[in-house]
Scaffold this motif. Structure first.
Motif, PDB file in Angstrom:
ATOM      1  N   GLU A 219       0.832  -1.201   0.000  1.00  0.00           N
ATOM      2  CA  GLU A 219       0.000   0.000   0.000  1.00  0.00           C
ATOM      3  C   GLU A 219       0.872   1.258   0.000  1.00  0.00           C
ATOM      4  O   GLU A 219       0.578   2.240  -0.706  1.00  0.00           O
ATOM      5  CB  GLU A 219      -0.916  -0.016   1.237  1.00  0.00           C
ATOM      6  N   ILE A 220       1.954   1.208   0.795  1.00  0.00           N
ATOM      7  CA  ILE A 220       2.864   2.358   0.822  1.00  0.00           C
ATOM      8  C   ILE A 220       3.524   2.554  -0.537  1.00  0.00           C
ATOM      9  O   ILE A 220       3.664   3.687  -1.030  1.00  0.00           O
ATOM     10  CB  ILE A 220       3.916   2.152   1.930  1.00  0.00           C
ATOM     11  N   LEU A 221       3.925   1.441  -1.167  1.00  0.00           N
ATOM     12  CA  LEU A 221       4.543   1.540  -2.489  1.00  0.00           C
ATOM     13  C   LEU A 221       3.576   2.109  -3.525  1.00  0.00           C
ATOM     14  O   LEU A 221       3.965   2.913  -4.383  1.00  0.00           O
ATOM     15  CB  LEU A 221       5.034   0.161  -2.930  1.00  0.00           C
ATOM     16  N   ARG A 222       2.311   1.677  -3.445  1.00  0.00           N
ATOM     17  CA  ARG A 222       1.322   2.226  -4.388  1.00  0.00           C
ATOM     18  C   ARG A 222       1.139   3.724  -4.188  1.00  0.00           C
ATOM     19  O   ARG A 222       1.033   4.488  -5.163  1.00  0.00           O
ATOM     20  CB  ARG A 222      -0.011   1.492  -4.210  1.00  0.00           C
ATOM     21  N   LYS A 223       1.104   4.138  -2.920  1.00  0.00           N
ATOM     22  CA  LYS A 223       0.953   5.569  -2.659  1.00  0.00           C
ATOM     23  C   LYS A 223       2.161   6.345  -3.174  1.00  0.00           C
ATOM     24  O   LYS A 223       2.013   7.428  -3.766  1.00  0.00           O
ATOM     25  CB  LYS A 223       0.763   5.800  -1.163  1.00  0.00           C
ATOM     26  N   GLU A 224       3.368   5.791  -2.934  1.00  0.00           N
ATOM     27  CA  GLU A 224       4.565   6.465  -3.418  1.00  0.00           C
ATOM     28  C   GLU A 224       4.587   6.517  -4.954  1.00  0.00           C
ATOM     29  O   GLU A 224       4.977   7.535  -5.544  1.00  0.00           O
ATOM     30  CB  GLU A 224       5.809   5.749  -2.901  1.00  0.00           C
ATOM     31  N   GLN A 225       4.165   5.419  -5.581  1.00  0.00           N
ATOM     32  CA  GLN A 225       4.117   5.397  -7.045  1.00  0.00           C
ATOM     33  C   GLN A 225       3.136   6.433  -7.579  1.00  0.00           C
ATOM     34  O   GLN A 225       3.418   7.132  -8.560  1.00  0.00           O
ATOM     35  CB  GLN A 225       3.735   3.997  -7.522  1.00  0.00           C
ATOM     36  N   PHE A 226       1.983   6.510  -6.916  1.00  0.00           N
ATOM     37  CA  PHE A 226       0.994   7.516  -7.343  1.00  0.00           C
ATOM     38  C   PHE A 226       1.546   8.921  -7.174  1.00  0.00           C
ATOM     39  O   PHE A 226       1.357   9.803  -8.031  1.00  0.00           O
ATOM     40  CB  PHE A 226      -0.280   7.342  -6.517  1.00  0.00           C
ATOM     41  N   LEU A 227       2.261   9.155  -6.060  1.00  0.00           N
ATOM     42  CA  LEU A 227       2.859  10.467  -5.824  1.00  0.00           C
ATOM     43  C   LEU A 227       3.927  10.783  -6.872  1.00  0.00           C
ATOM     44  O   LEU A 227       3.997  11.912  -7.381  1.00  0.00           O
ATOM     45  CB  LEU A 227       3.465  10.499  -4.414  1.00  0.00           C
ATOM     46  N   HIS A 228       4.742   9.789  -7.228  1.00  0.00           N
ATOM     47  CA  HIS A 228       5.768  10.001  -8.245  1.00  0.00           C
ATOM     48  C   HIS A 228       5.147  10.308  -9.609  1.00  0.00           C
ATOM     49  O   HIS A 228       5.613  11.200 -10.337  1.00  0.00           O
ATOM     50  CB  HIS A 228       6.666   8.767  -8.344  1.00  0.00           C
ATOM     51  N   LEU A 229       4.089   9.559  -9.956  1.00  0.00           N
ATOM     52  CA  LEU A 229       3.406   9.832 -11.231  1.00  0.00           C
ATOM     53  C   LEU A 229       2.817  11.232 -11.252  1.00  0.00           C
ATOM     54  O   LEU A 229       2.872  11.936 -12.276  1.00  0.00           O
ATOM     55  CB  LEU A 229       2.312   8.784 -11.462  1.00  0.00           C
ATOM     56  N   SER A 230       2.242  11.632 -10.139  1.00  0.00           N
ATOM     57  CA  SER A 230       1.683  12.988 -10.058  1.00  0.00           C
ATOM     58  C   SER A 230       2.770  14.035 -10.226  1.00  0.00           C
ATOM     59  O   SER A 230       2.591  15.054 -10.919  1.00  0.00           O
ATOM     60  CB  SER A 230       0.965  13.184  -8.724  1.00  0.00           C
ATOM     61  N   THR A 231       3.922  13.774  -9.587  1.00  0.00           N
ATOM     62  CA  THR A 231       5.040  14.721  -9.705  1.00  0.00           C
ATOM     63  C   THR A 231       5.547  14.793 -11.143  1.00  0.00           C
ATOM     64  O   THR A 231       5.836  15.879 -11.672  1.00  0.00           O
ATOM     65  CB  THR A 231       6.178  14.286  -8.766  1.00  0.00           C
ATOM     66  N   ILE A 232       5.644  13.624 -11.800  1.00  0.00           N
ATOM     67  CA  ILE A 232       6.099  13.608 -13.198  1.00  0.00           C
ATOM     68  C   ILE A 232       5.133  14.363 -14.099  1.00  0.00           C
ATOM     69  O   ILE A 232       5.536  15.148 -14.985  1.00  0.00           O
ATOM     70  CB  ILE A 232       6.259  12.151 -13.663  1.00  0.00           C
ATOM     71  N   LYS A 233       3.839  14.140 -13.894  1.00  0.00           N
ATOM     72  CA  LYS A 233       2.846  14.859 -14.708  1.00  0.00           C
ATOM     73  C   LYS A 233       2.931  16.372 -14.482  1.00  0.00           C
ATOM     74  O   LYS A 233       2.808  17.165 -15.426  1.00  0.00           O
ATOM     75  CB  LYS A 233       1.444  14.360 -14.361  1.00  0.00           C
ATOM     76  N   LEU A 234       3.158  16.739 -13.220  1.00  0.00           N
ATOM     77  CA  LEU A 234       3.277  18.162 -12.913  1.00  0.00           C
ATOM     78  C   LEU A 234       4.500  18.764 -13.611  1.00  0.00           C
ATOM     79  O   LEU A 234       4.438  19.879 -14.176  1.00  0.00           O
ATOM     80  CB  LEU A 234       3.369  18.347 -11.400  1.00  0.00           C
ATOM     81  N   GLN A 235       5.596  18.025 -13.603  1.00  0.00           N
ATOM     82  CA  GLN A 235       6.797  18.517 -14.280  1.00  0.00           C
ATOM     83  C   GLN A 235       6.585  18.624 -15.794  1.00  0.00           C
ATOM     84  O   GLN A 235       7.057  19.573 -16.438  1.00  0.00           O
ATOM     85  CB  GLN A 235       7.973  17.595 -13.967  1.00  0.00           C
ATOM     86  N   GLN A 236       5.877  17.654 -16.346  1.00  0.00           N
ATOM     87  CA  GLN A 236       5.587  17.715 -17.783  1.00  0.00           C
ATOM     88  C   GLN A 236       4.768  18.962 -18.130  1.00  0.00           C
ATOM     89  O   GLN A 236       5.003  19.624 -19.151  1.00  0.00           O
ATOM     90  CB  GLN A 236       4.851  16.449 -18.213  1.00  0.00           C
ATOM     91  N   ARG A 237       3.805  19.256 -17.273  1.00  0.00           N
ATOM     92  CA  ARG A 237       2.990  20.462 -17.530  1.00  0.00           C
ATOM     93  C   ARG A 237       3.845  21.719 -17.462  1.00  0.00           C
ATOM     94  O   ARG A 237       3.668  22.670 -18.257  1.00  0.00           O
ATOM     95  CB  ARG A 237       1.861  20.530 -16.503  1.00  0.00           C
ATOM     96  N   PHE A 238       4.785  21.717 -16.502  1.00  0.00           N
ATOM     97  CA  PHE A 238       5.666  22.886 -16.409  1.00  0.00           C
ATOM     98  C   PHE A 238       6.522  23.042 -17.668  1.00  0.00           C
ATOM     99  O   PHE A 238       6.742  24.166 -18.178  1.00  0.00           O
ATOM    100  CB  PHE A 238       6.573  22.774 -15.186  1.00  0.00           C
ATOM    101  N   VAL A 239       7.025  21.909 -18.182  1.00  0.00           N
ATOM    102  CA  VAL A 239       7.871  21.971 -19.390  1.00  0.00           C
ATOM    103  C   VAL A 239       7.063  22.501 -20.572  1.00  0.00           C
ATOM    104  O   VAL A 239       7.534  23.362 -21.351  1.00  0.00           O
ATOM    105  CB  VAL A 239       8.445  20.584 -19.690  1.00  0.00           C
ATOM    106  N   ILE A 240       5.829  21.976 -20.722  1.00  0.00           N
ATOM    107  CA  ILE A 240       4.974  22.443 -21.824  1.00  0.00           C
ATOM    108  C   ILE A 240       4.674  23.940 -21.686  1.00  0.00           C
ATOM    109  O   ILE A 240       4.701  24.704 -22.675  1.00  0.00           O
ATOM    110  CB  ILE A 240       3.668  21.626 -21.851  1.00  0.00           C
ATOM    111  N   PHE A 241       4.422  24.337 -20.446  1.00  0.00           N
ATOM    112  CA  PHE A 241       4.135  25.752 -20.213  1.00  0.00           C
ATOM    113  C   PHE A 241       5.341  26.631 -20.549  1.00  0.00           C
ATOM    114  O   PHE A 241       5.212  27.712 -21.139  1.00  0.00           O
ATOM    115  CB  PHE A 241       3.725  25.931 -18.749  1.00  0.00           C
ATOM    116  N   CYS A 242       6.555  26.136 -20.189  1.00  0.00           N
ATOM    117  CA  CYS A 242       7.771  26.916 -20.471  1.00  0.00           C
ATOM    118  C   CYS A 242       8.033  27.013 -21.980  1.00  0.00           C
ATOM    119  O   CYS A 242       8.458  28.076 -22.486  1.00  0.00           O
ATOM    120  CB  CYS A 242       8.967  26.281 -19.768  1.00  0.00           C
ATOM    121  N   VAL A 243       7.803  25.891 -22.695  1.00  0.00           N
ATOM    122  CA  VAL A 243       8.011  25.922 -24.143  1.00  0.00           C
ATOM    123  C   VAL A 243       7.033  26.888 -24.806  1.00  0.00           C
ATOM    124  O   VAL A 243       7.388  27.627 -25.742  1.00  0.00           O
ATOM    125  CB  VAL A 243       7.859  24.499 -24.711  1.00  0.00           C
TER     126      VAL A 243
END
Length: 553
Positions: A219-243
């Motif tokens: 359960e902890i691993l799933r939560k961490e994985q979900f948090l990592h995916l959320s962070t990656i998506k957030l970073q992708q949005r930032f990159v698109i916004f910067c471009v």
């Protein structure tokens, strides 16, 4: 315990349904016409439930109803179980002839269905009924047949029941010695069966704990994985916004600066979280060590209770059982009194050591130091110790002729003295000698418990005062739990003393330990009370002590 409660609750619920559902309503349940065998099994369960509730008449009613259905189905295999339960109920109601008839039919059906375990149980039940009917020859033959069948199956429960019924048969025939031997074997097998069940329960509990632990980790691993995916998506949005804003230099500069600051904050937060995780890991490790220590204490207590305390109590229970039912005369009972008294004294000493050790391991023991007379403490313990020594015809003497004041915890030193002297009695043969004497040194006293017993082999000497709880049988098979000497060593060292021993196989053993003298005793020594020790004696003492220390004692 939860499984037992759940089972009792289930049986009570079934019994309540039996009261609420009339017999004609049970016959109208869905599937009554399609599956009568299922109804018969349900009626068997209801009968067993009423038997657990101590309502034999109600139990018999449902079992007889089940019998009718199984007879109509010609289900001999199912009838074997039903008739065995009916035989139990009739036996409890002391209707022995009826009980015998059902047991014999049950045995015939078990034999027909090639159910060896059921056939073994049937022979045991028939033998028990024949014992109650005083048909001792038939009972002996039935029990012998059961034992012969069980040799191939090696069923622990059937073997345990065999010795129980065999003890009843020997007791009924007046062969009390054989009955006592059979009852001892029954007690041993029951203890072994209890240990096996306990091991299974511990294994199941451990498996359940590991499963829950893995689920939590997943359960902890799933939560961490979900948090990592959320962070990656957030970073992708930032990159698109910067471009998208790359064409406007001012906005690009502002966005990059803000991203840089945000990244620094994230790194700082991550470092802080890592530090918190490390601190939590340290706390968890400390808790695991504490749990492991508690588990070791618990396992040691269970081991002592299961192997060292249950056996004397089981023997005493068997003796009292025979005496209460007038199956043993008072003259025969007196023959075992000395052995029972010695076993109970050894058991009491083991219990004291066990409680003191468990208290020291789990919550610690405070040393309550005080000035007290070691001679008075020894004299108070000597009456009980003399009784133990007289049981083995051992000469027990001491050379404390006047008060000697020491500074220590009197309760701890009393227990240490008792353990050392009791240990000497345990390993000294009949007509042996034990002497307690002492040496007065400048600021301390050296007490010596010396015997001419069997001694300690050199290979076993490092184990004696260690924490591996080493124990062997005495000269008359006295038992111990291996806690006395390590506990005595711990108590003496807590009181600023030292302990060591010297031993030779076949010649005896001498235990030495020191205690600090009280200020009053030191002043008395300064005023003129001294014991002269020559230089040669000091050299011999120093050499002996160095040899003992060099051997790890």
């Amino acid at each position: 315990m939860q499984i037992v409660r759940l089972t009792v609750f289930t049986y009570c619920l079934l019994a309540a349904l039996c009261v609420l559902l009339p017999n004609r309503l049970i016959a109208q349940l869905p599937g009554a016409d399609r599956n009568p065998a299922e109804i018969a099994r349900t009626l068997d369960s209801l009968g067993s439930s009423y038997l657990l509730l101590h309502k034999p008449d109600s139990a018999l009613f449902y079992l007889y109803e089940s019998e009718k259905i199984k007879l109509s189905l010609n289900d001999h295999k199912g009838l074997a179980d039903t008739y065995e339960i009916i035989g139990h109920i009739l036996f409890d109601k002391k209707q022995y002839l009826e009980s015998l008839r059902y047991y014999e039919i049950s045995a015939e059906y078990y034999r027909e269905s090639d159910n060896l375990q059921g056939l073994t149980q049937a022979y045991l039940n028939i033998g028990n009924v024949n014992t109650a009917l005083k048909k001792y020859t038939d009972a002996a033959q039935n029990l012998a047949d059961a034992e012969k069948l069980n040799e191939h199956q090696q069923n622990a429960r059937n073997k345990m029941v065999y010795y129980k019924y065999q003890a009843s048969l020997d007791s009924a025939r007046g062969n009390y010695i054989a009955a006592m031997a059979d009852y001892k074997e029954f007690s041993r097998l029951r203890e072994q069966y209890f240990n096996v069940e306990k091991t299974k329960f511990i294994a199941n509990t451990k498996e359940q704990y590991e499963s829950e632990k893995k689920q939590r980790e997943n359960e902890i691993l799933r939560k961490e994985q979900f948090l990592h995916l959320s962070t990656i998506k957030l970073q992708q949005r930032f990159v698109i916004f910067c471009v998208a804003l790359f064409l406007i230099l001012s906005i690009i500069t502002s966005v990059l600066f803000r991203m840089y600051r945000r990244q620094q904050d994230l790194y700082l937060q991550l470092n802080n979280r890592n530090k918190k995780v490390q601190q939590q890991n340290i706390i968890i490790l400390e808790q695991n060590l504490a749990l492991e220590s508690s588990s070791q204490v618990k396992d040691k207590i269970f081991s002592v209770i299961s192997h060292d305390l249950r056996s004397p109590l089981a023997i005493l229970e068997g003796m009292l059982f025979l005496l209460r039912d007038d199956k043993m005369s008072p003259q025969q009972f007196r023959f075992f009194i000395d052995e029972l008294w010695r076993d109970m004294k050894n058991t009491s000493a083991m219990m004291d050591n066990l409680l003191q050790w468990a208290s020291s391991q789990m919550k610690g023991i405070r040393v309550n130091g005080d000035d007290f007379d070691i001679t008075a403490v020894l004299n108070r313990e000597f009456e009980l110790l003399q009784s133990l020594a007289k049981q083995k015809e051992i000469s027990l003497t001491h050379q404390f002729l006047h008060p000697v004041m020491v500074y220590a915890d009197p309760d701890m030193i009393r227990l240490a003295l008792r353990n050392l002297i009791t240990n000497a009695i345990k390993f000294t043969p009949t007509h042996g000698k034990i002497n307690i004497h002492y040496l007065m040194l400048s600021e301390k006293i050296e007490l010596i418990v010396e015997d001419n017993g069997v001694g300690i082999a050199e290979v076993d000497q490092p184990k004696v005062l260690s924490n591996i709880y080493y124990s062997t049988g005495g000269t008359q098979n006295e038992k111990g739990c291996g806690l006395g000497l390590p506990l005595s060593k711990d108590f003496i060292e807590r009181n600023n003393g030292q302990i060591w021993f010297m031993s030779q196989v076949g010649k005896g053993t001498s235990f030495h330990f020191t205690l600090p003298l009280s200020e009053e005793e030191e002043n008395n020594n300064d005023r003129g009370y001294t014991i002269t020790i020559t230089t040669e004696q000091l050299k011999i003492m120093a050499q002996d002590q160095n040899i003992a220390i060099g051997k790890g004692l």
